[in-house]
Design a protein around this motif. Structure first.
Motif, PDB file in Angstrom:
ATOM      1  N   UNK A 278       0.836  -1.201   0.000  1.00  0.00           N
ATOM      2  CA  UNK A 278       0.000   0.000   0.000  1.00  0.00           C
ATOM      3  C   UNK A 278       0.873   1.255   0.000  1.00  0.00           C
ATOM      4  N   UNK A 279       0.536   2.194  -0.853  1.00  0.00           N
ATOM      5  CA  UNK A 279       1.292   3.428  -0.951  1.00  0.00           C
ATOM      6  C   UNK A 279       2.573   3.319  -1.756  1.00  0.00           C
ATOM      7  N   UNK A 280       2.771   2.196  -2.468  1.00  0.00           N
ATOM      8  CA  UNK A 280       3.990   2.006  -3.250  1.00  0.00           C
ATOM      9  C   UNK A 280       3.615   1.566  -4.667  1.00  0.00           C
ATOM     10  N   UNK A 281       3.033   2.481  -5.494  1.00  0.00           N
ATOM     11  CA  UNK A 281       2.645   2.131  -6.867  1.00  0.00           C
ATOM     12  C   UNK A 281       3.853   1.992  -7.776  1.00  0.00           C
ATOM     13  N   UNK A 282       3.753   1.082  -8.732  1.00  0.00           N
ATOM     14  CA  UNK A 282       4.808   0.843  -9.716  1.00  0.00           C
ATOM     15  C   UNK A 282       4.210   0.900 -11.119  1.00  0.00           C
ATOM     16  N   UNK A 283       5.049   1.270 -12.088  1.00  0.00           N
ATOM     17  CA  UNK A 283       4.602   1.287 -13.482  1.00  0.00           C
ATOM     18  C   UNK A 283       5.760   0.850 -14.366  1.00  0.00           C
ATOM     19  N   UNK A 284       5.430   0.040 -15.361  1.00  0.00           N
ATOM     20  CA  UNK A 284       6.405  -0.290 -16.405  1.00  0.00           C
ATOM     21  C   UNK A 284       5.709  -0.144 -17.757  1.00  0.00           C
ATOM     22  N   UNK A 285       6.465   0.247 -18.765  1.00  0.00           N
ATOM     23  CA  UNK A 285       5.883   0.436 -20.096  1.00  0.00           C
ATOM     24  C   UNK A 285       6.982   0.460 -21.143  1.00  0.00           C
ATOM     25  N   UNK A 286       6.606   0.134 -22.380  1.00  0.00           N
ATOM     26  CA  UNK A 286       7.490   0.223 -23.536  1.00  0.00           C
ATOM     27  C   UNK A 286       6.937   1.321 -24.438  1.00  0.00           C
ATOM     28  N   UNK A 287       7.740   2.364 -24.662  1.00  0.00           N
ATOM     29  CA  UNK A 287       7.290   3.509 -25.444  1.00  0.00           C
ATOM     30  C   UNK A 287       8.094   3.601 -26.737  1.00  0.00           C
ATOM     31  N   UNK A 288       7.394   3.824 -27.828  1.00  0.00           N
ATOM     32  CA  UNK A 288       8.023   4.001 -29.125  1.00  0.00           C
ATOM     33  C   UNK A 288       7.934   5.473 -29.529  1.00  0.00           C
TER      34      UNK A 288
ATOM     35  N   UNK B 170       3.170   8.261  -9.101  1.00  0.00           N
ATOM     36  CA  UNK B 170       3.927   7.040  -9.382  1.00  0.00           C
ATOM     37  C   UNK B 170       5.394   7.435  -9.561  1.00  0.00           C
ATOM     38  N   UNK B 171       6.214   7.106  -8.580  1.00  0.00           N
ATOM     39  CA  UNK B 171       7.621   7.513  -8.603  1.00  0.00           C
ATOM     40  C   UNK B 171       8.576   6.351  -8.820  1.00  0.00           C
ATOM     41  N   UNK B 172       8.036   5.148  -8.899  1.00  0.00           N
ATOM     42  CA  UNK B 172       8.879   3.992  -9.172  1.00  0.00           C
ATOM     43  C   UNK B 172       8.463   3.453 -10.541  1.00  0.00           C
ATOM     44  N   UNK B 173       9.248   3.805 -11.568  1.00  0.00           N
ATOM     45  CA  UNK B 173       8.868   3.453 -12.941  1.00  0.00           C
ATOM     46  C   UNK B 173      10.016   2.745 -13.652  1.00  0.00           C
ATOM     47  N   UNK B 174       9.647   1.866 -14.552  1.00  0.00           N
ATOM     48  CA  UNK B 174      10.609   1.210 -15.440  1.00  0.00           C
ATOM     49  C   UNK B 174      10.121   1.453 -16.862  1.00  0.00           C
ATOM     50  N   UNK B 175      10.841   2.301 -17.587  1.00  0.00           N
ATOM     51  CA  UNK B 175      10.408   2.722 -18.914  1.00  0.00           C
ATOM     52  C   UNK B 175      11.427   2.289 -19.964  1.00  0.00           C
ATOM     53  N   UNK B 176      10.986   1.483 -20.917  1.00  0.00           N
ATOM     54  CA  UNK B 176      11.820   1.136 -22.073  1.00  0.00           C
ATOM     55  C   UNK B 176      11.422   2.073 -23.206  1.00  0.00           C
TER      56      UNK B 176
END
Length: 312
Positions: free
Chosen positions: A247-257, A281-287
């Motif tokens: 709780x309180x620790x949102x994550x996001x990952x995505x592949x952007x072209x 959302x401050x914890x992100x993994x972006x390709x």
């Protein structure tokens, strides 16, 4: 592939959370012992059910304190997020406990409604009034901790329901004292059981959302996807995932072209800042890749070969 990582933190420190929880625990345990004694003397199921609930309140707070300690341990080895999800397990245990107690009290209340004992209304009323005061203080103490944590919220819901229980018990005690209708004690117990079941459902629902890695409540994934597509230079967005570690620790990952003329590094930083500011959302993994440089998926090759091999 580029990564942007940030750790979540709460506006209230874990040490402060622990102090508030320990304060509530002390109040609960001190009053619970006296309530059991009075409940047995008065033959009040409502008081005994309150005392049993207070025992689970104490257990919920102890569990929350243990979970908080475990969750604070640094990540190491195969536990790359540490033991943060212990907090969610704690919330789930609290929810299940509330449901079990609700079922027990419903069964016993129905039996007492059929065969009401002689309830000492005066003792019930006096004890319940004192209980309202003690529980109000304990509930206030936990409300000062960070309730964004499902772990803390679980303990808070236990205490809040116990506060409702004492109010219902006080009303039942007054009815028994002034009218002699002993079944009021069983009716109060049924009302408390319904409140317990409702609170338990909320904890179970929210904890299962975390375990099933659903997007956090209040975040609209479709809107996030739309906002990412709206960023200048973004051609397409793939493999968008939003979930919570705890709780309180949102994550996001995505592949952007991106279009060929775009700076991948600059756009990645811009998108990470947008997600942090707009959605928290401050914890992100972006390709981030240029559209023309996208690697061909082996599955696409297989499907293309299959089409060529098939007769027309």
């Amino acid at each position: 592939m580029a990564h942007e990582h940030a750790h979540h933190d709460h506006s209230i420190s874990p040490d402060a959370d622990r102090r508030w929880l320990i304060t509530a625990l002390s109040l609960i345990v001190a009053f619970m012992v006296g309530e059991v004694i009075v409940g047995l003397i008065a033959e009040s199921l409502a008081l005994l059910s309150d005392a049993a609930h207070m025992l689970t309140d104490a257990a919920a707070i102890v569990l929350a304190l243990v979970a908080m300690r475990l969750a604070a341990r640094p990540a190491k080895g195969n536990f790359t997020f540490g033991l943060r999800r212990v907090e969610i397990l704690s919330a789930q245990v609290n929810g299940i406990t509330l449901w079990v107690l609700a079922a027990v009290f419903v069964i016993e209340a129905i039996d007492r409604f059929r065969n009401p004992p002689d309830v000492a209304g005066g003792l019930v009323l006096a004890t319940a009034v004192v209980g309202i005061g003690v529980n109000a203080l304990a509930t206030w103490a936990i409300s000062r901790a960070d309730r964004r944590s499902l772990n803390v919220e679980g303990a808070f819901q236990h205490l809040l329901n116990d506060l409702f229980a004492f109010v219902a018990t006080a009303v039942a005690g007054a009815i028994v004292l002034f009218t002699g209708w002993a079944r009021a004690d069983a009716v109060a117990t049924l009302l408390v059981a319904v409140s317990m079941a409702y609170a338990g459902w909320g904890l179970l629902r929210d904890s299962w959302r975390v375990f099933l890695e659903a997007a956090p409540r209040g975040l609209d994934v479709a809107r996030i996807d739309s906002d990412l597509h709206a960023v200048d230079g973004v051609v397409d967005v793939h493999d968008l995932h939003v979930w919570e570690v705890t709780s309180g620790f949102p994550n996001l990952s995505a592949h952007l072209l991106l279009a060929r003329d775009q700076d991948c590094h600059a756009r990645r930083e811009e998108i990470a800042a947008l997600l942090a500011e707009r959605y928290g959302i401050r914890h992100t993994t972006l390709q981030v890749d240029h559209a023309q440089e996208r690697l061909i998926d082996p599955a696409d090759l297989r499907s293309g070969a299959a089409r060529e091999a098939s007769p027309h």
